[in-house]
Design a protein around this motif. Structure first.
Motif, short mmCIF file in Angstrom:
data_model
loop_
_atom_site.label_atom_id
_atom_site.label_comp_id
_atom_site.label_asym_id
_atom_site.label_seq_id
_atom_site.Cartn_x
_atom_site.Cartn_y
_atom_site.Cartn_z
N ALA A 297 8.48 13.55 -1.71
CA ALA A 297 7.37 12.96 -0.95
C ALA A 297 7.18 11.50 -1.34
O ALA A 297 6.89 10.64 -0.49
CB ALA A 297 6.08 13.75 -1.22
N GLY A 298 7.36 11.20 -2.62
CA GLY A 298 7.25 9.82 -3.07
C GLY A 298 8.31 8.95 -2.43
O GLY A 298 8.05 7.81 -2.00
N ILE A 299 9.56 9.47 -2.35
CA ILE A 299 10.66 8.72 -1.75
C ILE A 299 10.38 8.43 -0.27
O ILE A 299 10.65 7.33 0.23
CB ILE A 299 11.98 9.50 -1.92
N ALA A 300 9.83 9.41 0.43
CA ALA A 300 9.53 9.22 1.86
C ALA A 300 8.56 8.05 2.06
O ALA A 300 8.73 7.23 2.98
CB ALA A 300 8.95 10.51 2.44
N LEU A 301 7.57 7.92 1.20
CA LEU A 301 6.61 6.81 1.30
C LEU A 301 7.25 5.48 0.91
O LEU A 301 6.98 4.44 1.54
CB LEU A 301 5.40 7.10 0.41
N LEU A 302 8.13 5.51 -0.10
CA LEU A 302 8.82 4.27 -0.50
C LEU A 302 9.76 3.79 0.61
O LEU A 302 9.92 2.57 0.80
CB LEU A 302 9.60 4.50 -1.80
N GLU A 303 10.37 4.72 1.31
CA GLU A 303 11.24 4.35 2.43
C GLU A 303 10.42 3.64 3.52
O GLU A 303 10.89 2.67 4.13
CB GLU A 303 11.92 5.59 3.01
N LYS A 304 9.21 4.13 3.76
CA LYS A 304 8.35 3.47 4.75
C LYS A 304 7.96 2.07 4.29
O LYS A 304 7.87 1.13 5.09
CB LYS A 304 7.10 4.31 5.00
N ALA A 305 7.76 1.92 2.97
CA ALA A 305 7.45 0.59 2.43
C ALA A 305 8.61 -0.36 2.65
O ALA A 305 8.42 -1.53 3.01
CB ALA A 305 7.12 0.70 0.94
N LEU A 306 9.85 0.15 2.47
CA LEU A 306 11.03 -0.69 2.66
C LEU A 306 11.29 -0.99 4.13
O LEU A 306 11.92 -2.00 4.46
CB LEU A 306 12.25 -0.01 2.03
N ALA B 165 0.83 -1.21 0.00
CA ALA B 165 0.00 0.00 0.00
C ALA B 165 0.87 1.26 0.00
O ALA B 165 0.61 2.22 -0.74
CB ALA B 165 -0.93 -0.01 1.20
N LEU B 166 1.92 1.26 0.84
CA LEU B 166 2.82 2.41 0.88
C LEU B 166 3.56 2.57 -0.45
O LEU B 166 3.78 3.69 -0.93
CB LEU B 166 3.83 2.24 2.02
N PHE B 167 3.96 1.45 -1.07
CA PHE B 167 4.65 1.48 -2.37
C PHE B 167 3.76 2.13 -3.43
O PHE B 167 4.19 3.02 -4.17
CB PHE B 167 5.04 0.07 -2.79
N GLU B 168 2.50 1.69 -3.50
CA GLU B 168 1.60 2.22 -4.53
C GLU B 168 1.31 3.70 -4.28
O GLU B 168 1.20 4.49 -5.23
CB GLU B 168 0.32 1.41 -4.56
N GLU B 169 1.20 4.07 -3.00
CA GLU B 169 0.97 5.47 -2.67
C GLU B 169 2.19 6.32 -3.04
O GLU B 169 2.06 7.41 -3.60
CB GLU B 169 0.66 5.61 -1.18
N GLY B 170 3.39 5.79 -2.72
CA GLY B 170 4.63 6.52 -3.03
C GLY B 170 4.87 6.65 -4.53
O GLY B 170 5.32 7.70 -5.01
N ARG B 171 4.57 5.57 -5.28
CA ARG B 171 4.76 5.60 -6.73
C ARG B 171 3.89 6.67 -7.38
O ARG B 171 4.30 7.34 -8.33
CB ARG B 171 4.42 4.23 -7.31
N ALA B 172 2.69 6.89 -6.85
CA ALA B 172 1.75 7.84 -7.44
C ALA B 172 1.95 9.27 -6.93
O ALA B 172 1.48 10.23 -7.56
CB ALA B 172 0.33 7.39 -7.15
#
Length: 673
Positions: free
Chosen positions: A56-65, A32-39
């Motif tokens: 902002a996208g990177i911050a969400l991808l970091e949370k996904a990781l 979910a965090l990945f898809e939110e960050g990608r968009a």
């Protein structure tokens, strides 16, 4: 192509999600965090760049990781976003993590191409070779990217060898007179090396929008203590609220061509200026101490494209510049062009330099040296260290440009190098850099140019044109012809206010100088451009005699005959054509052409030879349309020497004696009526 492939990868990831196909991660919160960050980048705007919000996208991808460190798709997309933010080290980190988890995370091995390209960009050449080689061996690799990868592998090999054999390079900051906390770049210099003009990016509250900065020109003069004085801005009719940059100044410092760009409207280029594209070349001229209002460069150079970074040849007849266009695949591309000056003062249709110089990639920052045969430029397409490297190419006797030579490491690095300036004597080079230890952002530095990259040594020839009677300065028009080749190398005029002139000339060549001005007999002289080791210039004042029947005879110093013969040599025609033009412009004038010899040889033979030579000049003028009734010729032999035999005998040097004999051997014209 790289961005296109990555976009396809992201779309593929999105389609997998839409079709309820699984990611490598099984963690629903991570997905979910990945898809939110990608968009996210397409949903919000970055407050700093005003573009897509990749941060902002990177911050969400970091949370996904954090939820799933082995989620390789998140590493791939985060790497791409760091690339968009121009943070190659972070992008490399995530590409490597994705590969460590999944050695083939993209089809056709494309990730190895992305990784290798970035490694090359930051100077990790050995790692880049490994990554790019892996890509070329991958099944289904894209052919266009394979070709580019092979080129980059060759570049890496060059860079590795260059670093093993560094070029001597010790840059010195020009000091606080030129450099400030603001960026300074694109220097240009007069041929005497005493006036430096450059671009400075300054804060300006008059600029509309949030980015309240614009480019202006500043000038610094070299003091008697060999330091650069505090730079001052160009006048307000040159510097405007819009951008002015990348100047090229003529050898004498009186003609300036520069780039001006439009504002957001695409119409306004500054006060009273109109253009044709986003950035155009403009021209201004200095009369005494005043610069006239700039005009759009006359002729065919400016178009709807982006024209910039001009470089004017020393003779003022050829202008090199950079034109930027969009290539077929949508990638910005720029090539080097040149244009020649027409008789009416406009510039002819530009010609693209051959593929020896231009490549399918970016060429920028062109400089034609005052020797007229050495070209420096920056390029991404020739084997180099990464980014834009500086190259040198030399013109052969056929007028063809030779294979460019990279200036080597550490002049060139994995970063962009450009805006090189080389002094007329070829010993000193200037460039802009943001290296540590400067005064702020980009500063201008100089360094001693390595011997093998130097042009032909060129110094300056200067003087003053004036009325021989009143001493009043005159704006005489002059030309310089290379006596050996017969080619006119300089055609210019002295300053309209103070009569001074300065031009650059390669050393160890013999030149014929002719100067004309309405109402005056023209002046001629020839000389060999040789100077002592510590001499900076060759100086010659030019006294002009008013047209007066009581005036002295005028020597035609650039009329030449073969030894013991009366046949005119072709290099004499330039001078004789000026005499023809003088006679046509003053139809009431009648002249006598006189021939003179030195005192060596038989006096009777000398008299006969001088008569034949004077008659040859008379016959040429008649062929050129001058009425016979206006011309007479007479041979004086050795009867009227400039230097007597007694004076010559007192001379101690053989070279002085020979020069005196040469002065005695002359052709003159005298106004009779």
């Amino acid at each position: 192509m790289k961005n296109l492939l990555m976009a396809c990868f992201i779309l593929a990831v999105a389609s997998c999600s839409t079709a309820q196909m699984s990611y490598s991660s099984k963690n629903k919160k991570a997905i979910a965090l990945f898809e939110e960050g990608r968009a996210e980048p397409s949903k919000s705007v970055d407050p700093k760049t005003h573009g897509p919000n990749y941060a902002a996208g990177i911050a969400l991808l970091e949370k996904a990781l954090e939820k799933d460190p082995n989620f390789w798709e998140a590493h791939m997309v985060e790497a791409e976003m760091y690339e968009e933010l121009n943070q190659p080290y972070k992008a490399i980190e995530h590409y490597r993590k994705a590969i460590a988890i999944n050695p083939n995370p993209t089809s056709g091995g494309a990730v190895y191409f992305y990784l290798g390209t970035l490694e090359y960009t930051i100077g990790e050449y050995e790692n880049a070779v490994k990554s790019l080689t892996t890509f070329t061996q991958a099944k289904g690799a894209h052919p266009e990217n394979i070709a580019r990868a092979k080129q980059l592998i060759d570049d890496c090999s060059f860079a590795i060898e260059a670093m093993k054999n560094p070029t001597q390079f010790k840059p010195v900051n020009l000091g606080p007179g030129v450099n400030t906390k603001d960026p300074e770049y694109f220097p240009t210099i007069t041929v005497d090396g005493k006036t430096l003009l450059f671009t400075r990016l300054i804060d300006d509250k008059r600029v509309k929008g949030s980015y309240q900065k614009q480019e202006d020109f500043y000038v610094s003069n070299l003091s008697t203590f060999n330091t650069w004085e505090t730079a001052v801005p160009m006048p307000k009719n040159i510097n405007t609220v819009n951008n002015e940059g990348a100047p090229t100044i003529s050898a004498d410092g009186r003609n300036l061509i520069f780039v001006a760009c439009s504002d957001e409207s695409g119409i306004n280029y500054g006060e009273n200026r109109k253009g044709k594209g986003s950035c155009d070349l403009f021209y201004t001229k200095r009369l005494g101490n005043q610069w006239v209002d700039p005009v759009n460069l006359p002729g065919a150079i400016n178009t709807g494209n982006w024209e910039s970074q001009p470089s004017l040849s020393a003779d003022g007849k050829t202008l090199y510049f950079v034109r930027k266009v969009m290539s077929r695949n949508g990638r910005p591309d720029s090539d080097i062009y040149f244009s020649t000056l027409k008789e009416d003062g406009s510039w002819d249709t530009p010609v693209r330099l051959p593929n020896t110089i231009n490549t399918p990639y970016m060429e920028e920052s062109v400089l034609i040296h005052p020797d007229g045969k050495t070209l420096y430029f920056s390029s991404q397409g020739h084997p180099g260290m990464g980014g834009l490297d500086i190259f040198v190419s030399r013109m052969n006797e056929k007028g063809e440009w030779g294979k460019p030579e990279n200036l080597g490491y550490p002049i060139n690095t994995s970063a962009d190098e450009n805006s090189l300036l080389v002094s007329a004597d070829g010993e000193i080079a200037f460039f802009a850099s943001d290296r540590e230890g400067g005064f702020g952002d980009l500063d201008i530095y100089y360094f001693v140019m390595p011997e093998k990259f130097r042009p032909v040594k060129t110094l300056y020839f200067d003087g003053l044109v004036f009325d021989a009677v009143t001493k009043k300065p005159l704006a005489g028009k002059f030309s310089l012809v290379n006596i050996k080749t017969g080619v006119e190398v300089i055609k210019s005029e002295a300053d309209q206010v103070n009569g001074t002139f300065t031009v650059s000339l390669p050393l160890n060549e013999e030149y014929a100088l002719s100067v004309s001005y309405p109402g005056y007999t023209f002046y001629s002289q020839n000389f060999n451009m040789t100077v002592a080791d510590n001499q900076e210039s060759f100086h010659m004042d030019v006294p002009m005699n008013p047209i007066d029947e009581a005036g002295p005879a005028t020597a035609l110093r650039n009329v030449f005959f073969d030894l013991g013969k009366a046949t005119l040599r072709p290099e004499s025609y330039v001078e004789l054509n000026k005499l023809r033009d003088l006679l046509k412009a003053n139809p009431a004038i009648k002249i006598e052409i006189g021939g003179h010899t030195d005192t060596r040889g038989d006096a009777a033979d000398n008299l006969k030879l001088s008569e034949a030579r004077a008659k040859s000049v008379k016959d040429y003028l008649i062929e050129q349309g001058i009425e016979t009734s206006r011309l007479s010729s007479k041979g004086y032999g050795e009867s009227i020497p400039i230097f007597t035999d007694e004076a010559i005998a007192k001379m101690t040097k053989e070279s002085e004696k020979e020069k005196a004999h040469q002065e005695n051997r002359r052709t003159e014209y005298k106004i009779l009526k």
